[in-house]
Enzyme design. Structure first.
Site, PDB file in Angstrom:
ATOM      1  N   ASP A 182       2.925  -1.684 -11.401  1.00 54.52           N
ATOM      2  CA  ASP A 182       2.421  -0.801 -10.507  1.00 54.52           C
ATOM      3  C   ASP A 182       3.165  -0.824  -9.289  1.00 54.52           C
ATOM      4  O   ASP A 182       3.976  -1.796  -8.937  1.00 54.52           O
ATOM      5  CB  ASP A 182       1.186  -1.352 -10.258  1.00 54.52           C
ATOM      6  CG  ASP A 182       0.075  -0.316  -9.446  1.00 54.52           C
ATOM      7  OD1 ASP A 182      -0.232   0.730 -10.272  1.00 54.52           O
ATOM      8  OD2 ASP A 182       0.439  -0.093  -8.112  1.00 54.52           O
ATOM      9  N   GLU A 232       3.633   1.315  -5.079  1.00 55.22           N
ATOM     10  CA  GLU A 232       2.997   2.203  -4.066  1.00 55.22           C
ATOM     11  C   GLU A 232       4.045   2.783  -3.605  1.00 55.22           C
ATOM     12  O   GLU A 232       5.467   2.478  -3.412  1.00 55.22           O
ATOM     13  CB  GLU A 232       2.319   1.329  -3.063  1.00 55.22           C
ATOM     14  CG  GLU A 232       1.297   0.581  -3.452  1.00 55.22           C
ATOM     15  CD  GLU A 232       0.096   1.244  -4.374  1.00 55.22           C
ATOM     16  OE1 GLU A 232      -0.129   2.258  -3.773  1.00 55.22           O
ATOM     17  OE2 GLU A 232      -0.691   0.697  -5.078  1.00 55.22           O
ATOM     18  N   HIS A 254      -5.163  -0.225  -4.542  1.00 53.06           N
ATOM     19  CA  HIS A 254      -4.090   0.502  -4.109  1.00 53.06           C
ATOM     20  C   HIS A 254      -2.989  -0.231  -3.318  1.00 53.06           C
ATOM     21  O   HIS A 254      -2.255   0.228  -2.557  1.00 53.06           O
ATOM     22  CB  HIS A 254      -4.646   1.671  -2.972  1.00 53.06           C
ATOM     23  CG  HIS A 254      -5.548   2.662  -3.700  1.00 53.06           C
ATOM     24  ND1 HIS A 254      -5.071   3.413  -4.636  1.00 53.06           N
ATOM     25  CD2 HIS A 254      -6.765   3.193  -3.631  1.00 53.06           C
ATOM     26  CE1 HIS A 254      -6.037   4.291  -5.103  1.00 53.06           C
ATOM     27  NE2 HIS A 254      -7.205   4.252  -4.285  1.00 53.06           N
ATOM     28  N   ASP A 260      -3.486  -3.758  -8.324  1.00 54.55           N
ATOM     29  CA  ASP A 260      -3.726  -2.611  -9.420  1.00 54.55           C
ATOM     30  C   ASP A 260      -2.768  -3.203 -10.394  1.00 54.55           C
ATOM     31  O   ASP A 260      -3.314  -2.918 -11.761  1.00 54.55           O
ATOM     32  CB  ASP A 260      -3.040  -1.295  -8.763  1.00 54.55           C
ATOM     33  CG  ASP A 260      -3.917  -0.835  -7.913  1.00 54.55           C
ATOM     34  OD1 ASP A 260      -5.178  -1.253  -7.671  1.00 54.55           O
ATOM     35  OD2 ASP A 260      -3.737   0.409  -7.389  1.00 54.55           O
TER      36      ASP A 260
END
Length: 456
Positions: A6, A8, A144, A149
């Site tokens: 994952d 960001e 988030h 996540d």
């Protein structure tokens, strides 16, 4: 082995934005056997709304490693692993793009837990990570954030394996998934070697004729999607005729759009004519009448040599748009072709028009508002260069507009040269201007407000 990932980011576009955080959990099909998580300095500003979503600030990433500093570790961790993610294309494309900037081609088979969830656990109200985990009783901490996540995706992945009664298989993202009914002359090795880069691709029949031209930000994946498209008779027919595939890298998405438009008009490929929707057949035009008023009217684009202010798919769509402009800028329905009358328009009767239709409002006052509309569809400058990413690191794509006319595009390798109008002009290869090209450029500038423009 699986690498459950994952990330960001600073925004939604893998071509223009950067990674700010990454988490990787290496899973052997039974349990997590290795993990890695770190903030990443994106070397660009994190927008305020992204900070509001993720909690990651510019201060937090200031001293974090840059991507190239952790790139080798990411390669080693995910080697011989299926790349797993919830909506995996988002994470995979970002990671691959970061490696692309380093000159390294990152390839992994992929598995999407969104797609697997839809298949194995149908009927859920939502398949977003948060909603799905809530429905399944999977807790998420640090929503988030990459590690939070990714760990939730690990738990979802394990649940999916249980439902599946066995391992989940990743898709061979870099292989053709279907080779049925292919042309015998087609070399599959050519397809596998297509670049994951922006550009224009061409399909050729056994005679060498171009039968289809397309543009994509990922030539490799887009071409493969054509071969896997079995939804229509025309798609199957075209697939059976493809004996060769060509491509041209552009780096710039804008240049890809311009080159695609030029080549389609030049070669008139069979399947572009049959398959592409007829778009933008109607346009909004202007002229000055004998009394000096600026008039707007809708016409078929083929009926006029002038470039429209904006184009539409249908006359109904065009009239609806023009009606909104008339209301917003208090223009005259009659002078805009929306109301036929020998006298005043309907809006004048309800005090929504100042009376240009009967000469009560002078042309200069009326035209001030009309020109506000026109200016919204014109370039802010008459002559300028558009600078976009090139085909490789250190290269710039350059598009030239001179007195509102598109002259063409080219490439520059020397960063110092972008400050020289002479050097910028010299790199341009001339291409014809037309309505579609103007629409492409204007739309691209509008949708990419941060793109670099150089006036001259």
């Amino acid at each position: 082995m699986y690498a459950i990932v994952d990330i960001e980011t600073t925004g939604g576009s893998h071509k223009n934005e950067k990674i700010t955080e990454i988490a990787i959990f290496v899973h052997d099909g039974t349990k997590v056997v290795n993990e890695f998580s770190t903030l990443i300095n994106p070397e660009k500003n994190i927008p305020y709304f992204i900070t509001g979503l993720t909690g990651i600030t510019n201060e937090m990433v200031a001293d974090a490693p840059k991507f190239y500093e952790v790139a080798k570790r990411i390669v080693k961790l995910t080697e011989d692993c299926v790349f797993v993610g919830h909506n995996v294309n988002f994470d995979y494309h970002f990671v691959r793009e970061e490696f692309q900037r380093l000159g390294y081609e990152y390839k992994r088979d992929v598995l999407c837990t969104v797609k697997m969830s839809r298949k194995l656990i149908p009927g859920k109200r939502s398949y977003s990570l948060g909603n799905l985990c809530n429905d399944l009783g999977i807790g998420i901490t640090d929503r988030h954030r990459a590690a939070g996540d990714a760990l939730a995706t690990v738990k979802l992945f394990e649940l999916l394996q249980t439902v599946n009664n066995g391992p989940l298989n990743g898709s061979k993202k870099h292989m053709l998934l279907s080779q049925k009914d292919m042309h015998p002359a087609l070399d599959y090795g050519i397809i596998q070697k297509l670049p994951h880069e922006t550009g224009v691709y061409t399909f050729h029949n056994e005679k060498g004729d171009i039968i289809y031209i397309g543009k994509s930000n990922d030539i490799h994946d887009r071409v493969i999607s054509h071969f896997n498209n079995t939804t229509t008779k025309k798609a199957l027919e075209m697939r059976g005729q493809i004996a060769d595939v060509g491509y041209e890298k552009t780096g710039s998405e804008l240049v890809a759009l311009l080159l695609e438009s030029f080549q389609i008009k030049k070669h008139k490929p069979l399947y572009n004519r049959l398959q592409r929707r007829s778009l933008n057949h109607y346009g909004l035009y202007t002229y000055n009448d004998s009394a000096g008023y600026i008039r707007f009217f809708i016409d078929k684009n083929a009926s006029s040599d002038a470039a429209p202010l904006v184009s539409f798919n249908s006359p109904v769509e065009a009239r609806q748009f023009l009606s909104l402009l008339v209301q917003k800028y208090k223009l005259c329905q009659k002078l805009c072709g929306l109301y036929e009358s020998q006298g005043a328009c309907f809006h004048y009767q309800i005090s929504e028009c100042n009376g240009a239709c009967i000469g009560s409002e002078d042309p200069s006052s009326y035209n001030q508002r009309a020109n506000q509309i026109i200016s919204n569809f014109e370039y802010e400058e008459d002559s300028f260069f558009i600078l976009d990413r090139g085909r490789n690191s250190g290269e710039y794509a350059v598009v030239q507009i001179n007195n509102g006319k598109y002259l063409g595009f080219g490439y520059l390798n020397d960063e110092l040269s972008i400050n020289s109008s002479c050097e910028l002009c010299n790199c341009i290869k001339n291409y014809p201007d037309n309505r579609e090209i103007q629409q492409i450029i204007k739309s691209f500038i509008k949708s990419h407000p941060k793109i670099k423009l150089i006036k001259y």
